[in-house]
Design a protein around this motif. Sequence first.
Motif, PDB file in Angstrom:
ATOM      1  N   VAL A 234       0.553  -1.585  -0.048  1.00  0.00           N
ATOM      2  CA  VAL A 234      -0.108   0.199  -0.354  1.00  0.00           C
ATOM      3  C   VAL A 234       0.784   1.683   0.372  1.00  0.00           C
ATOM      4  CG1 VAL A 234      -1.786   1.372   1.268  1.00  0.00           C
ATOM      5  CG2 VAL A 234      -2.294  -1.316   1.136  1.00  0.00           C
ATOM      6  N   VAL A 235       1.034   2.157  -0.894  1.00  0.00           N
ATOM      7  CA  VAL A 235       1.314   3.051  -0.985  1.00  0.00           C
ATOM      8  C   VAL A 235       0.496   4.961  -1.382  1.00  0.00           C
ATOM      9  CG1 VAL A 235       3.052   2.440  -2.332  1.00  0.00           C
ATOM     10  CG2 VAL A 235       1.446   3.576  -3.378  1.00  0.00           C
ATOM     11  N   LEU A 236       1.340   5.252  -0.806  1.00  0.00           N
ATOM     12  CA  LEU A 236       0.675   6.927  -0.476  1.00  0.00           C
ATOM     13  C   LEU A 236      -0.639   7.257  -1.532  1.00  0.00           C
ATOM     14  CD1 LEU A 236       0.772   9.293   1.124  1.00  0.00           C
ATOM     15  CD2 LEU A 236       2.248  11.001  -0.844  1.00  0.00           C
ATOM     16  N   GLY A 237      -0.553   7.282  -2.685  1.00  0.00           N
ATOM     17  CA  GLY A 237      -1.464   7.162  -3.670  1.00  0.00           C
ATOM     18  C   GLY A 237      -2.602   6.208  -3.549  1.00  0.00           C
ATOM     19  N   ASP A 238      -2.267   4.754  -2.445  1.00  0.00           N
ATOM     20  CA  ASP A 238      -3.558   3.906  -2.915  1.00  0.00           C
ATOM     21  C   ASP A 238      -4.692   5.228  -0.903  1.00  0.00           C
ATOM     22  OD1 ASP A 238      -3.196   2.000  -4.655  1.00  0.00           O
ATOM     23  OD2 ASP A 238      -0.952   1.593  -3.210  1.00  0.00           O
ATOM     24  N   ILE A 239      -3.860   5.574  -0.331  1.00  0.00           N
ATOM     25  CA  ILE A 239      -4.778   5.929   0.659  1.00  0.00           C
ATOM     26  C   ILE A 239      -4.921   7.957   0.904  1.00  0.00           C
ATOM     27  CG2 ILE A 239      -3.786   4.170   1.971  1.00  0.00           C
ATOM     28  CD1 ILE A 239      -1.427   5.672   3.826  1.00  0.00           C
ATOM     29  N   TRP A 240      -4.758   8.576  -0.126  1.00  0.00           N
ATOM     30  CA  TRP A 240      -4.577   9.867  -0.666  1.00  0.00           C
ATOM     31  C   TRP A 240      -5.937  10.756   0.018  1.00  0.00           C
ATOM     32  CZ3 TRP A 240      -0.940  12.818  -0.031  1.00  0.00           C
ATOM     33  CH2 TRP A 240      -0.854  14.323  -0.590  1.00  0.00           C
ATOM     34  N   ASP A 241      -6.662   9.779  -0.608  1.00  0.00           N
ATOM     35  CA  ASP A 241      -8.280  10.664   0.137  1.00  0.00           C
ATOM     36  C   ASP A 241      -8.991  10.022   0.911  1.00  0.00           C
ATOM     37  OD1 ASP A 241      -9.258   8.824  -1.293  1.00  0.00           O
ATOM     38  OD2 ASP A 241      -9.884  10.400  -2.984  1.00  0.00           O
ATOM     39  N   VAL A 242     -10.309  10.192   1.810  1.00  0.00           N
ATOM     40  CA  VAL A 242     -11.025  10.254   2.045  1.00  0.00           C
ATOM     41  C   VAL A 242     -11.561   8.294   1.411  1.00  0.00           C
ATOM     42  CG1 VAL A 242     -12.997   9.800   3.515  1.00  0.00           C
ATOM     43  CG2 VAL A 242     -11.695  11.968   3.628  1.00  0.00           C
ATOM     44  N   ASP A 243     -11.613   8.580   0.959  1.00  0.00           N
ATOM     45  CA  ASP A 243     -12.493   7.214  -0.063  1.00  0.00           C
ATOM     46  C   ASP A 243     -11.538   6.170   0.102  1.00  0.00           C
ATOM     47  OD1 ASP A 243     -14.942   8.143   0.161  1.00  0.00           O
ATOM     48  OD2 ASP A 243     -15.272   8.861  -1.660  1.00  0.00           O
ATOM     49  N   ALA A 244     -10.057   6.076  -0.542  1.00  0.00           N
ATOM     50  CA  ALA A 244      -9.039   5.615  -0.168  1.00  0.00           C
ATOM     51  C   ALA A 244      -8.960   4.820   0.446  1.00  0.00           C
ATOM     52  CB  ALA A 244      -7.852   6.044  -0.980  1.00  0.00           C
ATOM     53  N   LYS A 245      -8.724   5.477   2.172  1.00  0.00           N
ATOM     54  CA  LYS A 245      -8.570   5.159   3.048  1.00  0.00           C
ATOM     55  C   LYS A 245      -9.761   4.240   3.896  1.00  0.00           C
ATOM     56  CE  LYS A 245      -6.133   9.837   4.602  1.00  0.00           C
ATOM     57  NZ  LYS A 245      -6.348  10.960   5.388  1.00  0.00           N
ATOM     58  N   ARG A 246     -10.707   5.258   3.431  1.00  0.00           N
ATOM     59  CA  ARG A 246     -11.973   3.718   3.666  1.00  0.00           C
ATOM     60  C   ARG A 246     -11.899   2.827   3.442  1.00  0.00           C
ATOM     61  NH1 ARG A 246     -15.929   6.834   3.076  1.00  0.00           N
ATOM     62  NH2 ARG A 246     -15.946   7.811   5.301  1.00  0.00           N
ATOM     63  N   SER A 247     -11.511   2.757   1.666  1.00  0.00           N
ATOM     64  CA  SER A 247     -11.528   1.561   1.063  1.00  0.00           C
ATOM     65  C   SER A 247     -10.475   0.653   1.620  1.00  0.00           C
ATOM     66  CB  SER A 247     -10.852   1.901  -0.599  1.00  0.00           C
ATOM     67  OG  SER A 247     -11.105   0.968  -1.227  1.00  0.00           O
ATOM     68  N   TYR A 248      -9.321   1.196   1.919  1.00  0.00           N
ATOM     69  CA  TYR A 248      -8.258  -0.028   2.998  1.00  0.00           C
ATOM     70  C   TYR A 248      -8.968  -0.263   3.852  1.00  0.00           C
ATOM     71  CZ  TYR A 248      -4.169  -1.473   5.053  1.00  0.00           C
ATOM     72  OH  TYR A 248      -3.424  -1.902   5.309  1.00  0.00           O
ATOM     73  N   LEU A 249      -9.331  -0.161   4.627  1.00  0.00           N
ATOM     74  CA  LEU A 249     -10.071  -0.048   5.898  1.00  0.00           C
ATOM     75  C   LEU A 249     -10.620  -1.632   5.496  1.00  0.00           C
ATOM     76  CD1 LEU A 249      -9.569   3.201   8.174  1.00  0.00           C
ATOM     77  CD2 LEU A 249      -7.995   1.040   7.875  1.00  0.00           C
ATOM     78  N   ASP A 250     -11.771  -1.156   4.860  1.00  0.00           N
ATOM     79  CA  ASP A 250     -12.975  -1.994   4.157  1.00  0.00           C
ATOM     80  C   ASP A 250     -12.179  -3.664   4.025  1.00  0.00           C
ATOM     81  OD1 ASP A 250     -14.786  -0.413   4.766  1.00  0.00           O
ATOM     82  OD2 ASP A 250     -15.199   0.207   3.101  1.00  0.00           O
ATOM     83  N   ARG A 251     -11.307  -3.008   2.946  1.00  0.00           N
ATOM     84  CA  ARG A 251     -10.754  -4.162   2.531  1.00  0.00           C
ATOM     85  C   ARG A 251     -10.036  -5.501   4.326  1.00  0.00           C
ATOM     86  NH1 ARG A 251      -5.339  -4.964   0.579  1.00  0.00           N
ATOM     87  NH2 ARG A 251      -5.099  -2.459  -0.153  1.00  0.00           N
TER      88      ARG A 251
END
Length: 435
Positions: A234-251
């Motif tokens: 997981v790199v910065l581009g994968d967790i850059w905004d709110v939806d990306a952070k939420r998507s990672y935690l959902d996974r």
Amino acid sequence: MSYRYLPLDSLAINRANDRHGELENETAAIAWLFNNFELHMRNLAKDIVANAQVFEPPLVFPDGEQFVLFDGNRRMTCLKLLEKPRRAPTTELQDFFSEQRSIWRGDFPSTIECQVETDRDRIDDILFRRHTGSQGGVGQSTWDDRMKSNFVNRTGMGGGFNVADEVERRLGEASMLPHKKIPRSNLNRLLSAEAFRNRVGFTGARGKFEFTHDEPVVIRALRRIADDLANRYVVLGDIWDVDAKRSYLDRLESEGLLPTAANSLASKQEPRQATERPALARPTRVAKPQTRTALIPNTLYPIAWAGRLQRHRAIWEELQFHLNLSDHPNAISVLFRVLVELATENYIEQTKLATIASSDALAKRVLKVAQDLQANGKIDQKYSQLLSKFPQHDQLLSADTLNRYVHSPNFAPSSDHLRAMWDWMSEYVVHCLNA
């Protein structure tokens, strides 16, 4: 760091500027600037025209064929509207920029000298040291508390305690540190918002790290996050905004790696008070309404404001900061119902809740969302049963009451009743906004 002349058309106004948080697109970001700083924007445009230049290169980050503005959004907005006045959000502003363009001396710039940074950590370091004075709108506008909060929530910098320090210390004590170095700035960004910390099982609400769920379960989740970041899965581009952070935690949640309500420390505390909520760190409902002047208490609620929640957030802030219960009970009651409905629709859309028909009334939709929240361990059975009263017409706290606020000519809302309604519905609304 490099300085390059870039086409004005290639510079993108930042939809996630820390001044306002995430918005839907560049057009919404431009509109926000004029809705909130019209006089400053006009003054800045006049200054640019008078001098036929901008005095400080904007700070940009390359994104495909475009360059996202991280500093200089106001200046570049003015230049873009001077170049194309019809992009201004109102006819009055279109006339203003047309007039200003007509008095521009010399050739209008098609390229702008920009400071190009490819390291987002360095961009945040630069932003952290700027924004110290507005100079009537000609200079950089000072960040207010909300803007500083947006910056802290996005980056984790200056938030009272360092998440990466706390996580590394606890993983070290458990002999679970990854073999590779953890990208600390990425870890801080991922867990910068209280809503995301709560999902992992800890809180920073009181300015320090505290577990909200069973420590072994939380440590296991933190170890996985640290491994993913250290190994660059997981790199910065994968967790850059709110939806990306939420998507990672959902996974991670789908893999069973995040704590559940069964792991909550609050649910295991004895003796347990009737109004305690066995869930994440958040403001709790109280049996006796608190005395306050606004509907929503001036409390930090753990909400991660995604760009799609632009209107939801605007209504929330009016109800929390701008409308006084004693002066505007009718406006507050209507906006409260709108917020409940919009929050409910956000949950349905984000979770793709299939059991809900488009013809279902609000009462039925809230009931089905509450059942889904309980099924997914977001709320407990007691609160779900409380929400089950929402469709009942004979309840003072019900959908019927909210509807009468809007449609009945004889049903006058009272401040105390509105406070009680919020204390009852707040947990539900927060969960729906965080979907």
